[in-house]
Motif scaffolding. Sequence first.
Motif, short mmCIF file in Angstrom:
data_model
loop_
_atom_site.label_atom_id
_atom_site.label_comp_id
_atom_site.label_asym_id
_atom_site.label_seq_id
_atom_site.Cartn_x
_atom_site.Cartn_y
_atom_site.Cartn_z
N ILE A 117 -18.14 -39.53 -0.39
CA ILE A 117 -18.31 -40.51 -1.47
C ILE A 117 -18.33 -41.92 -0.91
CG2 ILE A 117 -17.18 -41.54 -3.47
CD1 ILE A 117 -18.40 -38.96 -4.23
N TRP A 118 -17.44 -42.21 0.05
CA TRP A 118 -17.32 -43.58 0.55
C TRP A 118 -18.59 -44.01 1.27
CZ3 TRP A 118 -13.85 -45.66 -2.07
CH2 TRP A 118 -12.68 -44.98 -2.39
N ASN A 119 -19.19 -43.14 2.07
CA ASN A 119 -20.43 -43.50 2.76
C ASN A 119 -21.59 -43.62 1.77
OD1 ASN A 119 -19.68 -43.83 5.46
ND2 ASN A 119 -19.64 -41.61 5.81
N TYR A 121 -21.41 -44.69 -1.38
CA TYR A 121 -21.33 -45.99 -2.04
C TYR A 121 -21.56 -47.13 -1.06
CZ TYR A 121 -19.71 -43.61 -6.19
OH TYR A 121 -19.65 -42.79 -7.28
N LYS A 122 -21.21 -46.94 0.19
CA LYS A 122 -21.53 -47.95 1.20
C LYS A 122 -23.04 -48.18 1.25
CE LYS A 122 -21.93 -48.33 6.21
NZ LYS A 122 -21.61 -47.69 7.51
N ARG A 123 -23.82 -47.08 1.31
CA ARG A 123 -25.28 -47.22 1.35
C ARG A 123 -25.81 -47.86 0.07
NH1 ARG A 123 -24.96 -41.98 3.79
NH2 ARG A 123 -25.38 -41.04 1.75
N ARG A 124 -25.25 -47.47 -1.06
CA ARG A 124 -25.71 -48.05 -2.33
C ARG A 124 -25.43 -49.55 -2.37
NH1 ARG A 124 -29.53 -46.79 -4.18
NH2 ARG A 124 -29.80 -46.07 -2.06
N PHE A 125 -24.24 -49.94 -1.95
CA PHE A 125 -23.89 -51.36 -1.95
C PHE A 125 -24.81 -52.15 -1.02
CE2 PHE A 125 -19.31 -50.35 -3.35
CZ PHE A 125 -19.58 -50.70 -4.66
N LEU A 126 -25.05 -51.63 0.18
CA LEU A 126 -25.91 -52.34 1.13
C LEU A 126 -27.34 -52.43 0.61
CD1 LEU A 126 -24.69 -50.90 4.56
CD2 LEU A 126 -24.28 -53.19 3.63
N LEU A 175 -22.59 -43.23 -10.11
CA LEU A 175 -21.16 -42.97 -10.15
C LEU A 175 -20.87 -41.52 -10.50
CD1 LEU A 175 -18.38 -44.45 -9.97
CD2 LEU A 175 -18.51 -44.71 -12.45
N LEU A 176 -21.70 -40.95 -11.38
CA LEU A 176 -21.45 -39.60 -11.88
C LEU A 176 -22.17 -38.52 -11.08
CD1 LEU A 176 -21.73 -40.31 -15.72
CD2 LEU A 176 -19.65 -40.05 -14.37
N LEU A 177 -23.35 -38.85 -10.57
CA LEU A 177 -24.18 -37.82 -9.92
C LEU A 177 -23.48 -37.15 -8.73
CD1 LEU A 177 -26.92 -36.34 -9.74
CD2 LEU A 177 -27.69 -38.19 -8.23
N ALA A 185 -17.15 -47.80 6.34
CA ALA A 185 -17.39 -47.75 4.90
C ALA A 185 -16.36 -48.55 4.13
CB ALA A 185 -17.40 -46.30 4.43
N PHE A 186 -15.08 -48.46 4.56
CA PHE A 186 -14.03 -49.18 3.83
C PHE A 186 -14.30 -50.68 3.84
CE2 PHE A 186 -10.06 -51.55 3.75
CZ PHE A 186 -9.51 -51.10 2.56
N ALA A 187 -14.67 -51.22 5.01
CA ALA A 187 -14.89 -52.67 5.12
C ALA A 187 -16.07 -53.10 4.25
CB ALA A 187 -15.15 -53.04 6.58
N VAL A 188 -17.15 -52.32 4.30
CA VAL A 188 -18.33 -52.66 3.50
C VAL A 188 -18.01 -52.58 2.01
CG1 VAL A 188 -20.67 -51.95 2.87
CG2 VAL A 188 -19.98 -51.98 5.27
N ASN A 189 -17.37 -51.50 1.59
CA ASN A 189 -17.07 -51.33 0.17
C ASN A 189 -16.09 -52.38 -0.34
OD1 ASN A 189 -18.74 -49.10 0.13
ND2 ASN A 189 -17.09 -47.62 0.39
#
Length: 618
Positions: free
Chosen positions: A61-63, A65-70, A145-147, A342-346
């Motif tokens: 999940i963390w990776n 959302y990292k890609r989505r945020f970037l 978020l749900l997928l 991932a933590f730093a990016v998120n």
Amino acid sequence: MKYRPHIDGLRTVAIAPVVLFHADVALFSGGFTGVDIFFVISGFLITSLIVEEIAEDRFTIWNFYKRRFLRILPAYLVVIAAVVAASWFVLFPEETRALGRSVAAASLFVSNFYFWQSSDYFAPDVATAPLLHTWTLAVEEQYYLLLPLFLLLVARFLGRRYVVPIIVVSVLSFGLSVWGAVRYDSATFYLLPTRAWEFGLGSLAAVAGLADRGSARMRVTGALLGTALVAWSIFGLDEHATFPGANAIYPALGAMLLIACAEGTPVGRVLSTRLVVAIGRISYSLYLWHWPIIVFWKLRIDPALDVRDVAAICALSLLAAGLSYVFVEEPFRGRSMRLRPAFAVNATALGGLALAAGLGGGLVVGAEGWGGHSAEVRRIASYVDYRTDLEVHPCLIHARVPGQDRAFDPETCLPADPTRPTLLVMGDSHAEHLMPAIEEALPDLNLQFAASTGCTPTIDVEGEWYCPQVIGPVLREHVPQGGIDTVLLSTRWEAEDIEPLQETVDYLLTYVDRVVILGPTPEYLTSFPAILARNLHRDDAHMSRFLDPGIRALDHRMAGTDWNGASYVSLYDLICPDECRLLTKGGVPYLADYGHYTRASAREIVADLTERGVFAVD
């Protein structure tokens, strides 16, 4: 995941009509359906990525959302910052407050909920909200978020058999969309539950492997059918179509077919050409930038776009998108950013969103001091939000607005009083905006009022689904009971209302002595107080160029119609004998939005109509 250039080309097919529709190019009457194409593309790409990583046991999940945020946040936050900066030069305090609220909502990816709630019939014009388009990104983020959770659950408990669960959810969502588009059109338009099936079509294409199946003939047929469906949605639908609902099948299914079938076909080769793919690659930035550019252009330069305006807007949007892609998107998608934890990016991304939300809150609190406008300009502009806080007449029914979604109450709205002459007023909000002034000016009359927003007071009542529940029974059951001396009809007339209105007049005159038809109110292309304030700021007294010319033409046509004994009163001639009235004698703007009167102007109009004998009842 395999790169498919025709999908980038399909992004171009999605973004181009959206931009041209928003720029008021009439040919692209259904250009808004480009958003639905984007939803299908997103469903396909994101599902493909997640399913592939789940199969290889490397999905987290963390990776994700990292890609989505970037991918999403850098350009998103830059555009929000640019909109806030530009607002200093363009927006008035009330508009700035609305912008601040939308900035906060966009930062939390809930702007679809915000604009759903802000699309009240009397709310300030959301079409001039610079961040209105972020509702689609909110829907996408809610889907993202749900997928992953949905697919992980299916993988764990159903052995990665994704097809049936996706079909079930998509069918339920589609059914809800068809039902809701008729009764709750605003919620259906903006919210994920009634849009999820569009993402679901893309997801289904991904998990079923449709993009790698079928004979050459089947693929060509599917690509051509997909092209036809998309073309029909762009050029055949318009903003009056019930949407999304069943009409969203055209762009969504068309996009799914093009994703699944176009590769290796003549259609796919066209979509994969260098220019088409290049525009597709910048489509995200183009989507982000084009709407604020259009809004600020209309607010600052001219709300009526001509060919030169459209060309300039398209050029500016492409330039901004290209720069945004090269200097914002690409650097954050590079190898160095992908290698960061991932933590730093998120955490950084969430911090940026929190700062943006705080900026939005600051705009709401500090709106009065934002921008450099005179006190008089600010006073006029304050009427932009006039009707939002105005208590409407209790007999105006609107089934889509909380507090106005009650049932029509005949005992309250149609009181009987044989000791006084009775005047029945029927129509929509264009009757309601006169009603308080009529009640105040004519205490000797027994007033009855039946109105519902978006409804025409005719025998074959047209408009929203609830119109026959209000207008129909009053015409067919209440009027024949007698006791009514005069019927006054007022609504937002259209040309197609003339023939049924003539039939309605003939019907009414069999039961009442007198029928009065109030003609259409002059309408402006956008919010009248905002136009007036901006013209005052520019020391420009010419407001006529902002009038909708179709309303004057309709008034002339209605004035020349034989109404078979009914009286026709031209409000246009009353308000605009030469130049239109702009302010009341007390300095209040004549209109509160595109075409609804303020309480002060309604009093002046009712006084003029009373002097002319319009309300005289024998």
